[in-house]
Design a protein around this motif. Structure first.
Motif: not given
Length: 354
Positions: A232-235, A245-247, A287-288
């Motif tokens: 689970v990626y939390c932003v 940052t996401i990459l 898309e990000t």
């Protein structure tokens, strides 16, 4: 087989000139060695871990032979003190030892609290044992993105410590058990990424902890083992989302084993307390996150209870809880992977057909 290490009491007083940085349990079995994370001792010389480890026999026979194979095999549990020195960060010494067997650990009414005499001290170790029936979920993301609040919202009660600051409050991986629709899930809260040098956990250390957690959980993965079932990626919601940052977060958790085992990832966006059109935000930023190939997403409100909280916020948190719980149940279902699709692209069976 799962061993949950709850706590230990009665530990010997450390020498004033040699204070340990923490204590961990080291487990020796005929099938390998295991260890818990370090945990600090309290003033009353007790230590609390609340960590579950999976003890594996040969992967192809573990489930079928669990009770028969594990009836009389010897198990040694050692509580070890960790010390930090200029030469190495891995110095440790054995504080006390508990010798038992799988048969003693698997008694129907739960294993007894183990005891060991160290000088004039009687050290106790509280633990639980059982079969493998949980799904493991690792929650990760930037410091202050709301990871702990997400876990509390899923649990529908406050189990994880939270903070209103941008600085993270989770110092090391923490495990919380949640029951959803009759199924057990283990949620792992992790230290925040990209925290500055003045933060509680520097970015380099947070990444090291996260990689170690992933490695330990995936190391012995087999059809009967636990492994990792969902990431689970939390932003936190903001107008501009940093693609680098996401990459960076994606590469930290998904390189190596997680990619090889095709562990699904979902994106959870927090901070929608004053936003009603959550899906509009997602459509504008979809898309990000494409590089992650997410298996699902949720835009949620995770504000914790406080005096005089507005009724509309209470409703939004309750709705977000159901959304998150449904997301977990659906994305932890068995995946059907089409090898012709890119890694991270998922086809799934509905739960009723599994």
């Amino acid at each position: 087989m799962r061993l949950t290490f709850i706590a230990s009491t009665g530990l010997p007083m450390p020498r004033p000139d040699r204070m340990p940085t923490g204590y961990y349990v080291y487990i020796s079995t005929p099938y390998g060695q295991y260890r818990t994370f370090d945990a600090p001792a309290m003033e009353d010389c007790s230590v609390s871990w609340n960590e579950t480890l999976t003890i594996h026999e040969r992967p192809q026979t573990l489930f079928k032979r669990l009770m028969s194979i594990f009836k009389s095999e010897a198990v040694r549990l050692e509580i070890r003190a960790s010390y930090e020195s200029k030469q190495t960060l891995d110095q440790s010494e054995v504080v006390c030892t508990f010798d038992t067997t799988f048969k003693q650990l698997l008694v129907e009414d739960g294993p007894p609290t183990l005891h060991s005499n160290v000088g004039d001290r009687r050290v106790s170790l509280e633990l639980q044992a059982g079969g493998i029936n949980e799904k493991n979920i690792v929650v990760f993301g930037e410091a202050g993105s709301g990871k702990s609040s997400i876990i509390n919202t899923i649990a529908q009660k406050q189990v994880a410590k939270t903070s209103n600051d941008a600085v993270g409050c989770t110092l090391k991986p923490q495990r919380y058990t949640v029951n959803i629709s009759g199924h057990q899930f283990a949620l792992f809260d992790t230290a925040g990424l990209n925290e500055g040098t003045e933060g509680n956990v520097p970015d380099k250390q947070a990444k090291k902890q996260l990689k170690r957690l992933l490695k330990e959980r995936m190391r012995h993965k087999s059809p009967e083992s636990d492994g990792i079932d969902l990431l689970v990626y939390c932003v936190r919601r903001r107008n501009t989302i940093s693609l680098p940052t996401i990459l960076d977060a994606y590469n930290t958790v998904y390189s190596g084993t997680c990619r090889k085992e095709k562990v699904p990832i979902v994106v959870v966006v927090t901070g929608f307390e004053s936003e009603t059109h959550t899906e509009s935000w997602w459509d504008a930023h979809r898309e990000t996150f494409n590089s992650m190939h997410p298996a699902g997403h949720a835009c949620v409100t995770t504000t914790q209870e406080y005096p005089d909280i507005p009724a509309y916020l209470t409703r939004r948190v309750a709705q977000s809880s159901e959304i998150l719980r449904d997301l977990i149940v659906n994305t932890c279902s068995a995946p059907i992977v089409d090898d012709n699709l890119p890694v991270g692209t998922w086809c799934r069976l509905p739960l009723c057909s599994i």
